[in-house]
Design a protein around this motif. Structure first.
Motif, PDB file in Angstrom:
ATOM      1  N   MET A  38       6.331  14.532   1.928  1.00  0.00           N
ATOM      2  CA  MET A  38       6.360  13.671   0.727  1.00  0.00           C
ATOM      3  C   MET A  38       7.505  12.661   0.715  1.00  0.00           C
ATOM      4  SD  MET A  38       3.314  13.844  -0.499  1.00  0.00           S
ATOM      5  CE  MET A  38       3.558  12.730  -1.744  1.00  0.00           C
ATOM      6  N   LYS A  39       8.609  13.257   1.058  1.00  0.00           N
ATOM      7  CA  LYS A  39       9.928  12.496   1.214  1.00  0.00           C
ATOM      8  C   LYS A  39       9.732  11.280   2.392  1.00  0.00           C
ATOM      9  CE  LYS A  39      13.554  15.525  -0.274  1.00  0.00           C
ATOM     10  NZ  LYS A  39      12.854  16.620  -1.017  1.00  0.00           N
ATOM     11  N   LEU A  40       8.922  11.704   3.145  1.00  0.00           N
ATOM     12  CA  LEU A  40       8.744  10.533   4.359  1.00  0.00           C
ATOM     13  C   LEU A  40       7.689   9.567   3.905  1.00  0.00           C
ATOM     14  CD1 LEU A  40       8.840  13.248   7.207  1.00  0.00           C
ATOM     15  CD2 LEU A  40      10.247  11.266   6.897  1.00  0.00           C
ATOM     16  N   GLN A  41       7.181   9.691   2.704  1.00  0.00           N
ATOM     17  CA  GLN A  41       6.275   8.828   2.112  1.00  0.00           C
ATOM     18  C   GLN A  41       7.144   7.660   1.265  1.00  0.00           C
ATOM     19  OE1 GLN A  41       3.040   8.773   3.537  1.00  0.00           O
ATOM     20  NE2 GLN A  41       4.017  10.910   4.418  1.00  0.00           N
ATOM     21  N   GLN A  42       8.226   8.078   0.952  1.00  0.00           N
ATOM     22  CA  GLN A  42       9.023   7.243   0.006  1.00  0.00           C
ATOM     23  C   GLN A  42      10.359   6.880   0.329  1.00  0.00           C
ATOM     24  OE1 GLN A  42       9.317  10.572  -2.730  1.00  0.00           O
ATOM     25  NE2 GLN A  42       7.156  10.506  -3.436  1.00  0.00           N
ATOM     26  N   ASP A  43      11.079   7.639   1.249  1.00  0.00           N
ATOM     27  CA  ASP A  43      12.557   7.214   1.848  1.00  0.00           C
ATOM     28  C   ASP A  43      12.373   6.827   3.300  1.00  0.00           C
ATOM     29  OD1 ASP A  43      15.104   7.738   2.792  1.00  0.00           O
ATOM     30  OD2 ASP A  43      15.531   9.572   1.636  1.00  0.00           O
ATOM     31  N   ARG A  44      12.564   5.279   3.198  1.00  0.00           N
ATOM     32  CA  ARG A  44      12.493   4.691   4.569  1.00  0.00           C
ATOM     33  C   ARG A  44      13.493   4.787   5.579  1.00  0.00           C
ATOM     34  NH1 ARG A  44       9.720  -0.086   6.463  1.00  0.00           N
ATOM     35  NH2 ARG A  44      10.207  -0.210   8.782  1.00  0.00           N
ATOM     36  N   GLU A  45      14.747   5.358   4.913  1.00  0.00           N
ATOM     37  CA  GLU A  45      16.002   5.520   5.800  1.00  0.00           C
ATOM     38  C   GLU A  45      15.496   6.997   6.428  1.00  0.00           C
ATOM     39  OE1 GLU A  45      20.573   7.047   5.839  1.00  0.00           O
ATOM     40  OE2 GLU A  45      19.701   6.300   3.990  1.00  0.00           O
ATOM     41  N   TYR A  47      12.381   8.137   7.164  1.00  0.00           N
ATOM     42  CA  TYR A  47      11.183   7.915   7.891  1.00  0.00           C
ATOM     43  C   TYR A  47      11.838   7.181   9.115  1.00  0.00           C
ATOM     44  CZ  TYR A  47       7.048   5.565   9.623  1.00  0.00           C
ATOM     45  OH  TYR A  47       6.158   5.254  10.431  1.00  0.00           O
ATOM     46  N   ASP A  48      12.735   6.238   9.103  1.00  0.00           N
ATOM     47  CA  ASP A  48      12.988   5.690  10.231  1.00  0.00           C
ATOM     48  C   ASP A  48      13.863   6.698  11.313  1.00  0.00           C
ATOM     49  OD1 ASP A  48      12.119   3.261   9.515  1.00  0.00           O
ATOM     50  OD2 ASP A  48      14.056   2.342   8.632  1.00  0.00           O
ATOM     51  N   VAL A 242     -10.769  10.831   5.098  1.00  0.00           N
ATOM     52  CA  VAL A 242     -11.989   9.797   5.064  1.00  0.00           C
ATOM     53  C   VAL A 242     -11.496   8.558   5.646  1.00  0.00           C
ATOM     54  CG1 VAL A 242     -13.142  10.980   2.974  1.00  0.00           C
ATOM     55  CG2 VAL A 242     -11.506   9.158   2.873  1.00  0.00           C
ATOM     56  N   GLY A 243     -10.261   8.482   6.290  1.00  0.00           N
ATOM     57  CA  GLY A 243      -9.874   7.163   6.936  1.00  0.00           C
ATOM     58  C   GLY A 243      -9.197   6.224   6.121  1.00  0.00           C
ATOM     59  N   LEU A 244      -9.028   6.574   5.008  1.00  0.00           N
ATOM     60  CA  LEU A 244      -8.182   5.741   3.908  1.00  0.00           C
ATOM     61  C   LEU A 244      -6.700   5.466   3.794  1.00  0.00           C
ATOM     62  CD1 LEU A 244     -10.946   5.675   1.113  1.00  0.00           C
ATOM     63  CD2 LEU A 244     -10.650   4.005   2.842  1.00  0.00           C
ATOM     64  N   TYR A 245      -5.979   6.642   4.407  1.00  0.00           N
ATOM     65  CA  TYR A 245      -4.710   6.610   4.298  1.00  0.00           C
ATOM     66  C   TYR A 245      -4.038   5.501   4.974  1.00  0.00           C
ATOM     67  CZ  TYR A 245       0.064   8.109   5.057  1.00  0.00           C
ATOM     68  OH  TYR A 245       1.538   8.085   5.157  1.00  0.00           O
ATOM     69  N   ARG A 246      -2.875   4.891   4.553  1.00  0.00           N
ATOM     70  CA  ARG A 246      -2.097   4.083   5.195  1.00  0.00           C
ATOM     71  C   ARG A 246      -0.674   4.308   5.010  1.00  0.00           C
ATOM     72  NH1 ARG A 246      -6.639   3.553   7.154  1.00  0.00           N
ATOM     73  NH2 ARG A 246      -7.511   1.701   7.449  1.00  0.00           N
ATOM     74  N   ASN A 247       0.055   4.357   6.268  1.00  0.00           N
ATOM     75  CA  ASN A 247       1.340   4.400   6.258  1.00  0.00           C
ATOM     76  C   ASN A 247       2.218   3.468   5.461  1.00  0.00           C
ATOM     77  OD1 ASN A 247       4.028   4.777   6.682  1.00  0.00           O
ATOM     78  ND2 ASN A 247       3.798   4.877   9.013  1.00  0.00           N
ATOM     79  N   PRO A 248       2.884   4.106   4.469  1.00  0.00           N
ATOM     80  CA  PRO A 248       3.557   3.075   3.397  1.00  0.00           C
ATOM     81  C   PRO A 248       4.583   2.200   4.032  1.00  0.00           C
ATOM     82  CG  PRO A 248       4.363   5.264   2.870  1.00  0.00           C
ATOM     83  CD  PRO A 248       3.049   5.344   3.924  1.00  0.00           C
ATOM     84  N   PHE A 249       5.048   2.421   5.426  1.00  0.00           N
ATOM     85  CA  PHE A 249       6.083   1.847   5.980  1.00  0.00           C
ATOM     86  C   PHE A 249       5.626   1.077   7.271  1.00  0.00           C
ATOM     87  CE2 PHE A 249       8.250   5.723   4.276  1.00  0.00           C
ATOM     88  CZ  PHE A 249       8.900   4.890   3.011  1.00  0.00           C
ATOM     89  N   ALA A 250       4.008   1.071   7.247  1.00  0.00           N
ATOM     90  CA  ALA A 250       3.399   0.263   8.448  1.00  0.00           C
ATOM     91  C   ALA A 250       4.012  -1.067   8.277  1.00  0.00           C
ATOM     92  CB  ALA A 250       2.040   0.618   8.519  1.00  0.00           C
TER      93      ALA A 250
END
Length: 257
Positions: A38-45, A47-48, A242-250
């Motif tokens: 969940m942190k990796l959905q919000q914290d761009r630093e 995630y990178d 169901v195939g609807l998730y999208r990476n917030p940092f894509a």
């Protein structure tokens, strides 16, 4: 069987505990649990940093079940708190393996040091430090910590400074930690080794209820991690199903989901 399993926006290595203990001798580990993902959905630093990890393990029974429901089952759950005892037992007679423990409340890391050394029968853990909560804003404290790690001549760093924070510390300063070959951001494992926090019975972990056990034992420290973060994960995972998730940092529509 695929080598990596995609859970939300993270690729998890499909590896067994035995494979990890025997083959992972150098690099940086990430143990993935619900709070971390969940942190990796919000914290761009944070995630990178993902491409920089040498191995990402699944440290959650909930994520293990999620992978199975996606039709891409993991070989097994590989938790940090199970891995570290296996690691020091495997290399207890290898004098080239020495450990510095960084993290925990005051005195906890030192207790963990004594306990681990007693189990392996030598001074495997050669140094400890318990940084203050605001260590990131204390340049002198960071310099002192780096100096202590280097002076210890440890080859392994076990660090527990909170999910995301400990991983950022590693990549900010790893080039200055001259002797460290293996970086293990393992968080609560230090408390387990110090026995300041008792591990739950195996049946609780196997049932995916370790989160509830820890909330009941440490409500003030754990409620946000488990009560706030877990329900949103279930929603995002349902979208992935169901195939609807999208990476917030894509970066765009054509990017990997």
């Amino acid at each position: 069987m695929p080598r990596k399993i995609r859970l939300l926006n993270v690729d998890v290595d499909n590896i067994t505990m035995d494979e990890l203990v025997e083959t992972f001798r150098q690099g940086v580990m990430l143990t993935l649990h619900v709070d971390m993902i969940m942190k990796l959905q919000q914290d761009r630093e944070f995630y990178d940093l993902l491409p920089k990890f040498d191995v990402v393990t699944c440290d959650s029974q909930i994520l293990t079940v999620a992978a199975r429901l996606l039709g891409t089952p993991l070989k097994e759950r590989v938790s940090g708190s199970d891995y570290f005892p296996r690691f020091y037992s495997r290399y207890k007679n290898d004098s080239s393996v020495t450990v510095f423990i960084c993290g925990g409340a005051p005195g906890v890391a030192e207790t963990a040091r004594r306990n681990v050394n007693a189990k392996v029968g030598r001074e495997m853990v050669v140094g400890t430090n318990s940084p203050s909560r605001d260590y990131e804003s204390q340049p002198d404290e960071i310099e002192q910590l780096i100096s202590e790690i280097n002076e210890s001549k440890a080859t392994v760093l076990v660090i527990g400074l909170g999910g995301g924070r400990q991983e950022k510390f590693i990549f900010r300063y790893r080039d200055r930690l001259r002797g460290i070959r293996l970086f293990l951001p393992l968080g609560g494992t230090i408390d387990y080794e110090a026995e300041s926090l008792k591990r739950p019975p195996a049946w609780i972990t196997n049932a995916g209820l370790e989160w509830l056990y820890r909330v009941l034992r440490e409500p003030r420290q754990r409620w946000h991690r488990y009560i706030v973060h877990q329900p949103p994960f279930l929603y995002l995972f349902a979208r992935q199903m169901v195939g609807l998730y999208r990476n917030p940092f894509a970066p765009g529509p054509g990017a990997k989901p």
